[in-house]
Design a protein around this motif. Structure first.
Motif, short mmCIF file in Angstrom:
data_model
loop_
_atom_site.label_atom_id
_atom_site.label_comp_id
_atom_site.label_asym_id
_atom_site.label_seq_id
_atom_site.Cartn_x
_atom_site.Cartn_y
_atom_site.Cartn_z
N GLN A 1 -2.95 11.01 13.67
CA GLN A 1 -2.07 11.57 12.77
C GLN A 1 -1.27 10.53 11.92
OE1 GLN A 1 0.02 15.32 13.45
NE2 GLN A 1 2.04 14.31 12.40
N PHE A 2 -1.55 10.13 10.63
CA PHE A 2 -0.85 9.06 9.93
C PHE A 2 -0.22 9.71 8.91
CE2 PHE A 2 -5.19 9.23 8.81
CZ PHE A 2 -4.97 8.96 7.09
N HIS A 3 0.78 9.16 8.23
CA HIS A 3 1.61 9.50 6.97
C HIS A 3 0.99 8.65 5.94
CE1 HIS A 3 3.47 11.26 10.48
NE2 HIS A 3 3.71 12.13 9.72
N GLN A 4 1.07 9.37 4.82
CA GLN A 4 0.66 8.61 3.49
C GLN A 4 1.78 9.19 2.39
OE1 GLN A 4 -3.32 9.22 2.40
NE2 GLN A 4 -3.91 7.30 3.43
N ALA B 1 1.62 14.19 24.40
CA ALA B 1 1.18 14.42 23.02
C ALA B 1 -0.49 13.94 22.97
CB ALA B 1 1.77 13.48 21.99
N VAL B 2 -0.98 14.35 21.97
CA VAL B 2 -2.43 14.24 21.58
C VAL B 2 -2.59 12.60 21.41
CG1 VAL B 2 -4.46 14.46 20.13
CG2 VAL B 2 -2.97 16.31 20.78
N ARG B 3 -3.72 11.98 21.91
CA ARG B 3 -3.78 10.51 21.75
C ARG B 3 -3.92 10.20 20.15
NH1 ARG B 3 -8.34 6.43 22.02
NH2 ARG B 3 -7.37 4.66 22.66
N GLY B 4 -2.94 9.12 19.65
CA GLY B 4 -3.24 8.86 18.33
C GLY B 4 -2.17 9.69 17.59
N MET B 5 -1.41 10.55 18.04
CA MET B 5 -0.45 11.71 17.40
C MET B 5 0.74 11.54 17.76
SD MET B 5 -2.97 15.02 16.61
CE MET B 5 -4.46 14.65 16.12
N ASN B 6 1.56 10.71 17.22
CA ASN B 6 2.88 10.04 18.02
C ASN B 6 4.15 11.01 17.55
OD1 ASN B 6 1.29 8.06 18.84
ND2 ASN B 6 1.61 6.76 17.18
N ASP B 7 4.97 10.99 18.52
CA ASP B 7 6.38 11.44 18.23
C ASP B 7 7.30 10.30 17.50
OD1 ASP B 7 6.11 13.92 19.55
OD2 ASP B 7 6.06 12.43 21.48
#
Length: 424
Positions: free
Chosen positions: A126-129, A8-14
């Motif tokens: 990739q973070f969630h809000q 996965a791309v760094r900082g974008m998590n499963d």
């Protein structure tokens, strides 16, 4: 062709199934909480024109200067950006579809945002809000409603180590006066400014106040205070908000250095912070942005909103020992033999018709190996079918947490299973 495993791309998590259980429960709690205040869901695209964020957030901000994932669409040359936050997108959608024509709006959205930051605990690229926006409400009662909403959610989520910081940025005239005084103040001490502060001195001096550089703290403390420039209306608005919060027993600390990182804020700004996430302790932040709707191209209208970081909240919930209630599976269907296999498939569908969550074992195997799978699935009950049971149109129902196995007709199966489940 390389045989290396693709990561996965760094900082974008499963988010794996075990972890996703907490996400699903959190999302359910949040939906119910927002519905209890009359907020309606809105869903915007992940990709927006780059110009939207430059105009709304401000060109001289960390987000626009350093963090946005922007690109040129190779098919038509459009300049596009993966959304770094939701407010600008929400306001754009409200204006594009004329939602403020008849009435003010209480709206919310949730989903991924994208910023190229250094990944750390609870903070990812990739973070969630979850974002909440109230458009068309001018008074401090809406500011109070949104802060009270947050306080209620922390209780629902079992979070205790969360405190409220509050400030007011006043109106445009006050900020212009304050800006001029800030520039004059910092210009006297240019030799003491770090490179970041020098760069921001004439473009966005308010952000210098937010610097964490220990060498500049004394200089920042001596800087002119925005509170001294506020007009009567802004002071009355802030005072009324404080009175409302006190009446509801919501504790807060006034933090005159709380400025927020986006250009569109005015008057009330707030942050909910915790000491349990290191330096990046903000879990929810927002404020009033009465000028943004006009800035994006609409008629002037007041607005107020906030956003919370889902990953950060889930870290706190996990550390507080919060676990989603309930379980994922009600029944695991074990079977062996040709007749049993045919009946097992029909039984599984019958269980689902009865609103039970059922896993039908696939892939063969002995009864012993299948029962191991049943146990690890977390099911409360297993239904066991051999050819013997199948010929009699019966099944054996076995509670997985202890209790006696019962052989019953397929007709009586649902009632028997529901009795076992109620006893759990």
């Amino acid at each position: 062709m390389s045989n290396e495993t693709v990561q996965a791309v760094r900082g974008m998590n499963d988010i794996l199934p075990e972890e996703a259980r907490l996400w699903l429960w959190f999302e359910e709690v949040v939906r119910d909480w927002l519905a209890s205040y009359g907020y309606r869901n809105i869903r915007m695209p992940l990709v927006e024109p780059t110009a939207l964020f430059k105009r709304a957030i401000g060109e001289v901000t960390d987000i626009v200067e350093k963090e946005m994932y922007s690109f040129e669409d190779s098919l038509n040359g459009d300049h596009l950006t993966l959304r770094p936050e939701g407010t600008a997108s929400c306001v754009r959608a409200v204006l594009q579809h004329n939602l403020l024509y008849n009435a003010p709006q209480r709206l919310y959205y949730s989903g991924p945002m994208f910023r190229h930051e250094r990944p750390q605990k609870g903070r990812y690229r990739q973070f969630h809000q979850v974002g909440v926006e109230s458009l068309g409400f001018a008074g401090p009662d809406m500011d109070a409603e949104q802060i009270l909403m947050c306080a209620r959610l922390w209780k629902k989520l079992g979070l205790s180590d969360v405190t409220l910081q509050l400030n007011t940025l006043g109106d445009a005239d006050a900020r212009h006066r304050h800006r001029a005084k800030l520039i004059a103040h910092f210009e006297q001490y240019q030799d003491l400014l770090d490179e970041e502060a020098k760069r921001r001195l004439h473009s966005n001096p308010l952000r210098i106040l937010d610097s964490k550089n220990p060498a500049m703290q004394e200089l920042i403390e001596a800087a002119p205070k925005l509170m001294n420039e506020l007009g009567d209306d802004a002071l009355a608005h802030f005072s009324a908000l404080q009175d409302m919060l006190k009446r509801h027993g919501v504790a807060f600390e006034i933090n005159p250095r709380l400025v927020r990182g986006l250009d569109y804020y005015n008057r009330t700004v707030f942050e909910w912070v915790t000491t349990r996430l290191g330096a990046q302790g903000t879990i929810c932040a927002g404020g009033r942005y009465d000028g943004l709707i006009e800035q994006i191209g609409g008629k002037p209208a007041p607005a107020m909103g906030f956003a919370m970081g889902v990953e950060r909240l889930l870290v706190l919930m996990h550390e507080a020992g919060m676990k989603p209630p309930g379980y994922d599976v009600d029944v695991y269907v074990v079977h062996q033999g040709e007749l049993a296999s045919t009946l097992a498939s029909q039984v599984a569908e019958r269980l689902r018709d009865g609103n039970l969550r059922a896993i039908l074992h696939c892939g063969g195997g002995s009864f012993k190996s299948q029962m191991k799978r049943a146990d690890s699935s977390g099911a409360l009950v297993s239904v066991v079918i051999g050819d013997d049971e199948a010929q009699a149109n019966e099944v054996s129902v076995k509670p997985m947490r202890g209790g006696n196995q019962m052989r019953v007709s397929v007709q009586d199966m649902l009632a028997t299973i529901n009795t076992f489940i109620k006893q759990e």
